[in-house]
Design a protein around this motif. Sequence first.
Motif, short mmCIF file in Angstrom:
data_model
loop_
_atom_site.label_atom_id
_atom_site.label_comp_id
_atom_site.label_asym_id
_atom_site.label_seq_id
_atom_site.Cartn_x
_atom_site.Cartn_y
_atom_site.Cartn_z
N MET A 94 -2.56 -18.13 17.59
CA MET A 94 -3.32 -16.85 18.21
C MET A 94 -4.84 -18.44 18.55
SD MET A 94 -1.62 -14.61 18.58
CE MET A 94 -2.91 -13.69 19.24
N LEU A 95 -4.96 -19.84 17.80
CA LEU A 95 -6.09 -20.26 17.97
C LEU A 95 -6.39 -21.47 18.35
CD1 LEU A 95 -6.17 -20.89 14.17
CD2 LEU A 95 -7.22 -19.36 15.61
N GLY A 96 -5.85 -22.05 19.67
CA GLY A 96 -5.98 -22.49 20.81
C GLY A 96 -4.93 -23.74 20.99
N ASP A 97 -4.95 -23.97 22.13
CA ASP A 97 -4.13 -25.40 22.39
C ASP A 97 -4.34 -26.02 21.32
OD1 ASP A 97 -2.04 -24.35 23.18
OD2 ASP A 97 -3.15 -24.84 26.00
N LEU A 98 -5.82 -26.99 21.63
CA LEU A 98 -6.92 -27.87 20.55
C LEU A 98 -6.53 -27.89 19.00
CD1 LEU A 98 -8.46 -30.63 21.27
CD2 LEU A 98 -10.35 -28.65 20.60
N VAL A 99 -5.97 -26.97 18.67
CA VAL A 99 -6.60 -26.21 17.24
C VAL A 99 -4.95 -27.17 16.80
CG1 VAL A 99 -6.96 -24.97 15.28
CG2 VAL A 99 -8.84 -24.49 17.11
N CYS A 100 -4.00 -26.57 18.28
CA CYS A 100 -2.53 -26.86 17.18
C CYS A 100 -2.54 -28.26 16.94
CB CYS A 100 -1.56 -26.30 18.37
SG CYS A 100 -0.29 -26.54 18.29
N VAL A 101 -2.84 -28.73 17.68
CA VAL A 101 -2.54 -30.21 17.95
C VAL A 101 -3.74 -31.03 17.00
CG1 VAL A 101 -3.11 -31.96 19.33
CG2 VAL A 101 -1.93 -30.67 20.53
N LEU A 102 -4.96 -31.01 17.04
CA LEU A 102 -5.88 -30.86 15.54
C LEU A 102 -4.79 -30.70 14.61
CD1 LEU A 102 -9.61 -30.39 16.99
CD2 LEU A 102 -8.36 -32.79 16.78
N TYR A 103 -4.17 -30.35 14.34
CA TYR A 103 -3.53 -29.24 12.87
C TYR A 103 -2.75 -30.05 12.41
CZ TYR A 103 -0.30 -27.05 9.88
OH TYR A 103 0.82 -26.61 9.17
N TYR A 104 -1.92 -30.33 13.71
CA TYR A 104 -0.24 -31.62 13.10
C TYR A 104 -1.39 -32.69 12.89
CZ TYR A 104 3.04 -27.72 13.33
OH TYR A 104 4.29 -26.96 13.68
#
Length: 326
Positions: A94-104
């Motif tokens: 639910m946090l958006g694509d950018l946060v997804c990539v930054l998380y990983y």
Amino acid sequence: MEILQETKLCFPHLNTSCKKHTHPHFEAMLIYTLLSFISLFTVLLNLLVIISISHFRQLHTPTNLLLLSLAVSDFLVGLLAMPFQIHLVEPCWMLGDLVCVLYYFILFIIVCASVANMVLISADRYVAICDPLHYSNKVTVRRVQVSVLLCWVYCVFYSVFMFYDNLKQPGRYNSCYGECVVNIVGAVDLVMSFIIPISAIIILYVRVFVVAVSQARAMRSHITAVTLQSSVTVTVKKSELKAARTLGVVVAVFLMCYCPYYCVSLSSSDIMIQSSINAFIVFVILFNSCLNPVIYAFFYPWFRKSVKLIVTLEILHPNSCGINVL
């Protein structure tokens, strides 16, 4: 009687939304509670390790500085990585694509640093056990500090290289809206993050084990020196042998936690990291960060004594950094 899971959309107002499968309330609450407890436990335990080694002057040794670096990476796992493992319950991102990539991306840096720290720890024990006469000259606090700094810098640049396409265009590998998928070249990651470092760790610790066993036999036989191949004849201190055994346990647990992920990656040249599929395998890697300080608590008396001084707030007293904790 089998419980059927209700299928819904992550974003009902979007036709391109991913589907989500709801879990029974009790199951979801149990996983949430367990993840929260493990995350909090990981943060607190590693924070105690960081405070102990940083505060008490007696613990400012090359080996403990490596443990400090490992504790920092473990602390970041508990603080930044574990909370996002809610994917075990909620498959929708639910946090958006950018946060997804930054998380990983951040997770990759932390995991890379943990692997590199394990290599440094193995090298430290190798020199301490196999070449004790020159250990103090070869392994100094300054050299360890530089090595740790280079370790983290390397992990940042390596992660940028591995995630370049994902950072350039976040969400490019998602098949629907509400999914969190990143793609890395599995063959490169397998070699650089697993095969090379794990091989180095195993080779170094096999050598350490052989020397440690020989030295232990020599001590029991009251022999003051043992010749190994063409090396200088020395006797290793019991404290060094004990440290090698303790860190050997740390390395063994590390291998058990990291092997499942890379064994799965052997089946593909590219790794599609999707939370709904690989969340548990990733969590096993992250759980290693919780186990390390637990091992210290069992094997290191100085850690137990330091924790007591921290909890009782005795470290707030003047000159507390000079307290004898060994």
